[in-house]
Scaffold this motif. Structure first.
Motif, PDB file in Angstrom:
ATOM      1  N   ALA A  73       0.837  -1.207   0.000  1.00 40.07           N
ATOM      2  CA  ALA A  73       0.000   0.000   0.000  1.00 40.07           C
ATOM      3  C   ALA A  73       0.869   1.253   0.000  1.00 40.07           C
ATOM      4  O   ALA A  73       0.570   2.237  -0.692  1.00 40.07           O
ATOM      5  N   ALA A  74       1.951   1.230   0.766  1.00 36.87           N
ATOM      6  CA  ALA A  74       2.880   2.375   0.773  1.00 36.87           C
ATOM      7  C   ALA A  74       3.504   2.550  -0.601  1.00 36.87           C
ATOM      8  O   ALA A  74       3.688   3.674  -1.077  1.00 36.87           O
ATOM      9  N   HIS A  75       3.810   1.445  -1.253  1.00 36.73           N
ATOM     10  CA  HIS A  75       4.395   1.527  -2.594  1.00 36.73           C
ATOM     11  C   HIS A  75       3.395   2.126  -3.572  1.00 36.73           C
ATOM     12  O   HIS A  75       3.750   2.989  -4.392  1.00 36.73           O
ATOM     13  N   ALA A  76       2.152   1.691  -3.510  1.00 35.17           N
ATOM     14  CA  ALA A  76       1.129   2.235  -4.409  1.00 35.17           C
ATOM     15  C   ALA A  76       0.953   3.730  -4.165  1.00 35.17           C
ATOM     16  O   ALA A  76       0.816   4.513  -5.101  1.00 35.17           O
ATOM     17  N   ARG A  77       0.982   4.121  -2.902  1.00 32.66           N
ATOM     18  CA  ARG A  77       0.844   5.529  -2.554  1.00 32.66           C
ATOM     19  C   ARG A  77       2.048   6.327  -3.064  1.00 32.66           C
ATOM     20  O   ARG A  77       1.896   7.429  -3.611  1.00 32.66           O
ATOM     21  N   GLY A  78       3.246   5.785  -2.900  1.00 32.37           N
ATOM     22  CA  GLY A  78       4.452   6.463  -3.373  1.00 32.37           C
ATOM     23  C   GLY A  78       4.446   6.626  -4.878  1.00 32.37           C
ATOM     24  O   GLY A  78       4.897   7.643  -5.413  1.00 32.37           O
ATOM     25  N   ALA A  79       3.915   5.629  -5.582  1.00 35.71           N
ATOM     26  CA  ALA A  79       3.886   5.683  -7.045  1.00 35.71           C
ATOM     27  C   ALA A  79       2.909   6.740  -7.538  1.00 35.71           C
ATOM     28  O   ALA A  79       3.046   7.278  -8.625  1.00 35.71           O
ATOM     29  N   ASP A  80       1.897   7.082  -6.703  1.00 32.57           N
ATOM     30  CA  ASP A  80       0.912   8.092  -7.083  1.00 32.57           C
ATOM     31  C   ASP A  80       1.469   9.502  -6.984  1.00 32.57           C
ATOM     32  O   ASP A  80       1.017  10.400  -7.679  1.00 32.57           O
TER      33      ASP A  80
ATOM     34  N   GLU B 162       7.919  14.977   0.838  1.00 36.32           N
ATOM     35  CA  GLU B 162       7.459  14.354  -0.410  1.00 36.32           C
ATOM     36  C   GLU B 162       8.580  13.612  -1.134  1.00 36.32           C
ATOM     37  O   GLU B 162       8.330  12.888  -2.093  1.00 36.32           O
ATOM     38  N   GLU B 163       9.802  13.827  -0.690  1.00 40.54           N
ATOM     39  CA  GLU B 163      10.942  13.133  -1.307  1.00 40.54           C
ATOM     40  C   GLU B 163      11.305  11.853  -0.564  1.00 40.54           C
ATOM     41  O   GLU B 163      12.223  11.136  -0.978  1.00 40.54           O
ATOM     42  N   ILE B 164      10.630  11.585   0.537  1.00 39.77           N
ATOM     43  CA  ILE B 164      10.955  10.364   1.286  1.00 39.77           C
ATOM     44  C   ILE B 164      10.614   9.159   0.416  1.00 39.77           C
ATOM     45  O   ILE B 164       9.490   9.015  -0.065  1.00 39.77           O
ATOM     46  N   ASP B 165      11.619   8.320   0.198  1.00 43.90           N
ATOM     47  CA  ASP B 165      11.510   7.209  -0.748  1.00 43.90           C
ATOM     48  C   ASP B 165      11.285   5.893   0.001  1.00 43.90           C
ATOM     49  O   ASP B 165      12.032   5.574   0.935  1.00 43.90           O
ATOM     50  N   LEU B 166      10.274   5.155  -0.433  1.00 41.51           N
ATOM     51  CA  LEU B 166       9.946   3.899   0.253  1.00 41.51           C
ATOM     52  C   LEU B 166      11.122   2.930   0.266  1.00 41.51           C
ATOM     53  O   LEU B 166      11.366   2.260   1.277  1.00 41.51           O
ATOM     54  N   PHE B 167      11.836   2.834  -0.853  1.00 41.99           N
ATOM     55  CA  PHE B 167      12.945   1.868  -0.904  1.00 41.99           C
ATOM     56  C   PHE B 167      14.058   2.258   0.067  1.00 41.99           C
ATOM     57  O   PHE B 167      14.680   1.395   0.686  1.00 41.99           O
ATOM     58  N   ASP B 168      14.293   3.559   0.206  1.00 35.91           N
ATOM     59  CA  ASP B 168      15.286   4.019   1.191  1.00 35.91           C
ATOM     60  C   ASP B 168      14.823   3.692   2.614  1.00 35.91           C
ATOM     61  O   ASP B 168      15.632   3.305   3.467  1.00 35.91           O
ATOM     62  N   VAL B 169      13.526   3.869   2.873  1.00 35.86           N
ATOM     63  CA  VAL B 169      12.985   3.578   4.207  1.00 35.86           C
ATOM     64  C   VAL B 169      13.119   2.084   4.521  1.00 35.86           C
ATOM     65  O   VAL B 169      13.559   1.692   5.612  1.00 35.86           O
ATOM     66  N   LEU B 170      12.762   1.236   3.550  1.00 34.62           N
ATOM     67  CA  LEU B 170      12.838  -0.218   3.774  1.00 34.62           C
ATOM     68  C   LEU B 170      14.289  -0.663   3.947  1.00 34.62           C
ATOM     69  O   LEU B 170      14.586  -1.490   4.816  1.00 34.62           O
ATOM     70  N   HIS B 171      15.169  -0.084   3.141  1.00 35.45           N
ATOM     71  CA  HIS B 171      16.597  -0.414   3.309  1.00 35.45           C
ATOM     72  C   HIS B 171      17.076   0.013   4.695  1.00 35.45           C
ATOM     73  O   HIS B 171      17.776  -0.744   5.382  1.00 35.45           O
ATOM     74  N   ALA B 172      16.700   1.214   5.109  1.00 35.39           N
ATOM     75  CA  ALA B 172      17.146   1.712   6.419  1.00 35.39           C
ATOM     76  C   ALA B 172      16.679   0.788   7.541  1.00 35.39           C
ATOM     77  O   ALA B 172      17.411   0.546   8.503  1.00 35.39           O
ATOM     78  N   LEU B 173      15.480   0.241   7.409  1.00 36.64           N
ATOM     79  CA  LEU B 173      14.921  -0.607   8.464  1.00 36.64           C
ATOM     80  C   LEU B 173      15.331  -2.076   8.334  1.00 36.64           C
ATOM     81  O   LEU B 173      14.934  -2.902   9.158  1.00 36.64           O
TER      82      LEU B 173
ATOM     83  N   PRO C 159       1.048   6.274   5.402  1.00 37.94           N
ATOM     84  CA  PRO C 159       0.241   6.046   6.618  1.00 37.94           C
ATOM     85  C   PRO C 159       0.315   4.602   7.117  1.00 37.94           C
ATOM     86  O   PRO C 159       0.089   3.664   6.353  1.00 37.94           O
ATOM     87  N   GLY C 160       0.643   4.462   8.380  1.00 33.50           N
ATOM     88  CA  GLY C 160       0.635   3.141   9.016  1.00 33.50           C
ATOM     89  C   GLY C 160       1.863   2.290   8.774  1.00 33.50           C
ATOM     90  O   GLY C 160       2.031   1.261   9.426  1.00 33.50           O
ATOM     91  N   LEU C 161       2.724   2.716   7.859  1.00 33.02           N
ATOM     92  CA  LEU C 161       3.837   1.834   7.463  1.00 33.02           C
ATOM     93  C   LEU C 161       4.816   1.548   8.596  1.00 33.02           C
ATOM     94  O   LEU C 161       5.123   0.386   8.880  1.00 33.02           O
ATOM     95  N   VAL C 162       5.306   2.602   9.230  1.00 30.21           N
ATOM     96  CA  VAL C 162       6.347   2.397  10.249  1.00 30.21           C
ATOM     97  C   VAL C 162       5.791   1.582  11.418  1.00 30.21           C
ATOM     98  O   VAL C 162       6.458   0.661  11.902  1.00 30.21           O
TER      99      VAL C 162
END
Lengths: 112, 112
Positions: free
Chosen positions: A104-111, B17-28, B96-99
């Motif tokens: 869901a976070a990925h889908a949101r990020g892609a938007d 708005e620049e926070i990147d999901l892949f960077d977040v997942l890598h960091a965690l 939302p809710g990811l972390v």
């Protein structure tokens, strides 16, 4: 047994209780691997060569290995094809809601 | 301005708005960084040297840099201390809710 089959190494998968969160997060920290997981979330299973990702075959093999060893997917041989599937039940048992939350976070990020 | 302060590089942070999901997942995807985030989830902020993690100072600096550049934490200078805080509001806005979902999976994994 045909030579091409005999020479393939066995496909190992971690047991459900051995699925490690850090391995899962690392596996999902790559865009190609995320795409594979997103597609497998929607389909029962799929041959490895049919994913719409633009990477070299050796790179793709590496991505599938990371996904399999993290516990995110299973792979099985079917004649000359290797079939992948998401371990949705195992993942939901081990980490309820996690994979869907990340997708869901990925889908949101892609938007955005 | 004292020399020790003047020589420090500026602490850069990605815009929300620049926070990147892949960077977040890598960091965690690292146990030490997960521990830092878990502690900061429960506290407003904390000096970098006070986290109960058993790694060399240079390694710890690297971990904080990865966390900061991924958008998971802010860091600010306060006299001779560097203070870290989770970007909880920014992260909740972006994903939302990811972390909390990942922290819940970590807590569950630690139990098993």
């Amino acid at each position: 047994m045909p030579r091409s089959t005999r020479r393939r190494p066995a496909l190992t998968h971690p047991a459900v209780e051995e699925i490690d969160l850090f391995d899962v997060l690392h596996a999902l920290s790559d865009p190609t691997r995320m795409t594979i997981v997103r597609i497998l979330r929607a389909e029962a299973e799929r041959p490895c060569g049919t994913f719409p990702v633009d990477v070299a075959p050796s790179t793709l093999s590496h991505h599938f290995k990371v996904l399999r060893e993290s516990g995110l997917i299973t792979q099985r041989e079917d004649a000359n094809r290797r079939i992948s599937a998401l371990r949705a039940v195992d993942l939901e048992h081990r980490f309820p809601g996690l994979v869907d939350s990340i997708l869901a976070a990925h889908a949101r990020g892609a938007d955005s």
